[in-house]
Design an enzyme around this catalytic site. Structure first.
Site, PDB file in Angstrom:
ATOM      1  N   GLU A  88       0.833  -1.190   0.000  1.00 51.12           N
ATOM      2  CA  GLU A  88       0.000   0.000   0.000  1.00 51.12           C
ATOM      3  C   GLU A  88       0.876   1.251   0.000  1.00 51.12           C
ATOM      4  OE1 GLU A  88      -3.177   0.454  -0.213  1.00 51.12           O
ATOM      5  OE2 GLU A  88      -4.031  -1.549   0.087  1.00 51.12           O
ATOM      6  N   ASP A 111      -7.093   7.446  -8.482  1.00 52.53           N
ATOM      7  CA  ASP A 111      -8.547   7.530  -8.339  1.00 52.53           C
ATOM      8  C   ASP A 111      -8.876   8.805  -7.566  1.00 52.53           C
ATOM      9  OD1 ASP A 111     -11.248   7.250  -7.725  1.00 52.53           O
ATOM     10  OD2 ASP A 111     -11.089   5.096  -7.365  1.00 52.53           O
ATOM     11  N   LYS A 115     -16.895  11.612  -5.138  1.00 55.83           N
ATOM     12  CA  LYS A 115     -18.019  11.866  -4.241  1.00 55.83           C
ATOM     13  C   LYS A 115     -17.513  12.334  -2.882  1.00 55.83           C
ATOM     14  CE  LYS A 115     -21.106   8.516  -6.454  1.00 55.83           C
ATOM     15  NZ  LYS A 115     -21.927   7.289  -6.288  1.00 55.83           N
ATOM     16  N   ASP A 147      -6.711  13.973 -13.816  1.00 56.95           N
ATOM     17  CA  ASP A 147      -7.705  14.411 -14.798  1.00 56.95           C
ATOM     18  C   ASP A 147      -8.876  15.096 -14.108  1.00 56.95           C
ATOM     19  OD1 ASP A 147      -8.236  11.767 -13.667  1.00 56.95           O
ATOM     20  OD2 ASP A 147     -10.052  11.811 -14.888  1.00 56.95           O
TER      21      ASP A 147
END
Length: 204
Positions: A88, A111, A115, A147
């Site tokens: 990780e 990622d 939300k 992005d």
């Protein structure tokens, strides 16, 4: 019965996951090195290693299939300046690397967890910035691309508030820096990407 395929060179598997590592324990020699955090399919990592044979590159990735794929590609190209570590990202920076040893940390198109209720899952948080600062060498750099504009502004805000980094210029073509497959595909659709370069400040 399914047969487990062992990871081979250049996979790095430490003897102890509870002690800080030096570059010599990873690469066999001491000195600075660069880390591709969440290296994915290894496209960026391997291009960098080919272009800069004098540098050492460590890809950090938690997904086993991706680690095996990157290792296979690196071995087939004969790249001896690449290692891949299945771990990780935050755990690696906080517990597994000796402070002040990373010359550049690349964090490309993670990622964004768009939300609001998922923002807690983002790697870059207020309490992450001191961990990042400690892992970098004096004058070390954190290079970030995304992005997602809101995540980009989120990272800028945390970097500014912590006071541990200065914002560096990052002109297109300033130095060799290949685009990931995701970036190429995204930009081919006319969509923007956002980049930031942060340089470690010395604590007063």
């Amino acid at each position: 019965m399914r047969t487990l395929i062992p990871m081979t060179e250049p996979a790095f598997i430490p003897e102890d996951y509870f002690g800080a590592l030096t570059p010599s324990e990873i690469f066999g020699e001491d000195g600075l090195f660069e880390v591709d955090l969440g290296c994915g399919d290894g496209g960026f990592l391997l291009q960098m290693a080919e272009y800069y044979p004098e540098r050492r590159f460590l890809g950090v990735e938690r997904l086993l299939g991706r680690v095996r794929s990157v290792c296979s590609k690196a071995a087939s190209r004969g790249l001896d300046n690449v290692k891949v570590f299945r771990v990780e990202s935050r755990y690696f920076l906080e517990w597994l690397i000796w402070p002040g040893r990373i010359s550049r940390l690349h964090y490309l198109f993670p990622d964004p967890w768009p939300k609001e209720r998922h923002h807690k899952n983002r790697l870059v948080q207020d309490d992450f910035m001191p961990v990042l600062h400690r892992s970098l060498a004096d004058g070390g750099e954190f290079l970030f691309k995304t992005d997602h504009e809101e995540y980009f502004l989120w990272v800028l805000d945390r970097a500014e508030r912590c006071g541990l980094f200065s914002r560096g210029n990052w002109e297109e073509g300033e130095f060799f820096y290949p685009k990931t497959d995701f970036q190429l595909q995204w930009e081919s659709m006319g969509k923007p990407t956002y980049s930031a370069r942060f340089i470690k400040r010395q604590k007063a």
